[in-house]
Write a protein that holds these residues in place. Structure first.
Motif, mmCIF file in Angstrom:
data_model
loop_
_atom_site.group_PDB
_atom_site.id
_atom_site.type_symbol
_atom_site.label_atom_id
_atom_site.label_comp_id
_atom_site.label_asym_id
_atom_site.label_seq_id
_atom_site.Cartn_x
_atom_site.Cartn_y
_atom_site.Cartn_z
ATOM 1 N N GLY A 282 0.752 -1.100 0.113
ATOM 2 C CA GLY A 282 0.107 -0.126 0.029
ATOM 3 C C GLY A 282 0.635 1.462 -0.075
ATOM 4 O O GLY A 282 1.971 1.492 -0.642
ATOM 5 N N HIS A 283 0.326 2.318 0.169
ATOM 6 C CA HIS A 283 0.691 3.364 0.181
ATOM 7 C C HIS A 283 2.337 3.651 1.474
ATOM 8 O O HIS A 283 3.127 4.365 0.980
ATOM 9 N N ALA A 284 2.246 2.834 2.487
ATOM 10 C CA ALA A 284 2.753 3.045 3.457
ATOM 11 C C ALA A 284 4.817 2.130 2.507
ATOM 12 O O ALA A 284 5.538 1.788 3.230
ATOM 13 N N ILE A 287 3.319 2.367 -2.974
ATOM 14 C CA ILE A 287 2.269 2.627 -3.989
ATOM 15 C C ILE A 287 1.109 3.345 -3.137
ATOM 16 O O ILE A 287 0.344 3.029 -2.827
ATOM 17 N N ASN A 288 1.847 5.207 -3.997
ATOM 18 C CA ASN A 288 0.645 5.624 -3.496
ATOM 19 C C ASN A 288 -0.610 5.859 -3.716
ATOM 20 O O ASN A 288 -1.136 5.439 -5.003
ATOM 21 N N ARG A 289 -1.553 6.340 -3.244
ATOM 22 C CA ARG A 289 -3.373 6.913 -2.993
ATOM 23 C C ARG A 289 -3.188 7.362 -4.987
ATOM 24 O O ARG A 289 -4.838 7.305 -5.213
ATOM 25 N N VAL A 311 -6.314 3.116 -2.862
ATOM 26 C CA VAL A 311 -5.260 2.257 -2.209
ATOM 27 C C VAL A 311 -4.950 2.276 -0.342
ATOM 28 O O VAL A 311 -4.758 3.890 0.050
ATOM 29 N N CYS A 312 -5.093 1.855 -0.081
ATOM 30 C CA CYS A 312 -4.660 1.395 1.161
ATOM 31 C C CYS A 312 -3.372 1.893 1.859
ATOM 32 O O CYS A 312 -2.131 1.812 0.916
ATOM 33 N N MET A 313 -3.316 1.717 3.432
ATOM 34 C CA MET A 313 -1.729 1.961 3.886
ATOM 35 C C MET A 313 -0.832 0.556 3.604
ATOM 36 O O MET A 313 0.263 0.649 3.101
ATOM 37 N N ASP A 314 -1.563 -0.061 3.640
ATOM 38 C CA ASP A 314 -0.893 -0.983 3.709
ATOM 39 C C ASP A 314 -1.555 -2.813 2.534
ATOM 40 O O ASP A 314 -0.765 -3.661 2.751
#
Length: 369
Positions: A282-284, A287-289, A311-314
């Motif tokens: 995810g974005h963490a 792979i960002n929003r 996209v979620c954080m994980d």
């Protein structure tokens, strides 16, 4: 390459070798190559990259900050290392690790000389950064008299190289500006040579300039993005091999009925029966929003699957309707069937931002030649 069982960035040293040899083939005999390994080796793995480049014959390394150079020393790298953006608080650490600072302002010059004198050093190598138009760091022409004054009063340091940075060497529309930069560089170097009783070596070329301005190679070129497989031009990209392939797996598969939604804020609502897969990235992880809601996608068994919803954080979710796949199957984010430049463009950004943004929590796997 082996299948993965978790989110993994595979780093292909064979591709690195290919890129090094290609860029080296563009250089005249005697021109050295500096390998830029800042930002964890452009998001890959700086120590392993540096070790391979050392084996291939790189003459110098460059990093952005002191701790990056210290990490290379700790990994056993013995070649000279230029620190491009040193901070005064780190000057003693720079000297302890035998790193070489870029000197780009009166403050940095004064403070580094002060530190070198305090430690009783003589002729410690420094690199003078000239501002020829990028207007980021560096001395401008009227400031050179100040440089002469400081250097004339102390033997604690000695200029190892003089360098600058081109702003748009990849853009032929800016050719006139690039030629102006080269002209300013030559003029300022001439003044420096007149006032020094020795001649430091010169460098201004980045990857794009190696290709587009061979006359600007001088004594050494600094290659960063090209070593990692990107050339800022589609024709050059064809000559290079991206070293990184970002892979993950399918964690879970869902059947989404008409009217059901997926993800935060219900950003995706099914208009037909849809099969989705959830991926553990995810974005963490970098792979960002901006890649969500159908703007970008991934590949499963060479079939394209768009990212759906936010996209979620994980995690992120993809549409796998019509794709024969199962939980645990491998998914390619970029590399292989999808060039990182293409993926980045779908998020309205560039390969530099994408590859350097891959989180350090993503497992790195080194693929030997």
């Amino acid at each position: 390459m082996p299948s993965v069982h978790e989110t993994t960035l595979e780093i292909d040293l064979g591709a690195l070798t290919h890129n090094y040899k290609y860029l080296s083939s563009k250089l005249a005999k005697g021109v050295k190559l500096m390998g830029v390994v800042k930002a964890f080796g452009y998001g890959s793995e700086s120590a392993e990259i540096a070790k391979k480049l050392s084996e291939l014959g790189v003459s110098y390394f460059a990093v952005a900050y002191t701790k990056e150079g210290v990490a290379l020393r700790d990994a056993g790298i013995t070649e000279p290392i230029l620190v491009l953006h040193p901070q005064s608080i780190n000057f003693e650490e720079i000297i302890e690790s035998c790193l070489e600072p870029s000197i780009y302002s009166e403050f940095v010059l004064r403070e580094f000389i002060k530190t070198a004198e305090k430690l009783g050093l003589k002729n410690y190598p420094i690199h003078l950064k000239l501002n020829t138009g990028l207007n980021r760091l560096g001395f401008i022409d009227p400031e050179l008299n100040t440089v002469f004054d400081y250097l004339g009063k102390s033997d604690a340091v000695k200029v190892r190289s003089i360098f600058s940075h081109l702003a748009a060497s990849e853009d032929w529309r800016e050719r006139e500006f690039t030629l102006q930069q080269l002209g300013k560089f030559r003029k300022m170097v001439f003044r420096l040579f007149e006032n020094l009783n020795y001649k430091p070596f010169l460098h201004i070329s980045n990857t794009s300039a190696v290709i587009n301005y061979p006359e600007a190679a001088f004594d050494m070129v600094r290659c960063g993005i090209g070593l990692y497989g990107f050339g800022n031009d589609e024709k050059i990209n064809e000559k290079l091999k991206p070293i990184g392939t970002l892979k993950t797996i399918i964690s879970q598969i869902h059947e989404i009925a008409i009217g059901e939604s997926v993800g935060y804020n219900r950003a995706f609502t099914a208009t037909k029966k849809t099969m989705t897969a959830t991926l553990p990235i995810g974005h963490a992880d970098g792979i960002n929003r901006q890649y969500g809601n159908g703007r970008a996608g991934v590949f499963i068994k060479d079939q394209y699957a768009p990212i759906i919803g936010n996209v979620c954080m994980d995690m992120l979710m993809i549409d796998i309707t019509g794709i024969d796949c199962k939980e645990g199957d491998e998914v390619i984010i970029f590399g292989g069937p999808q060039h990182a430049t293409v993926f980045a463009a779908k998020g309205n950004t560039i390969s530099y931002e994408l590859i350097t943004g891959i989180s350090q929590r993503v497992k790195r796997v080194i693929i030997e030649e």
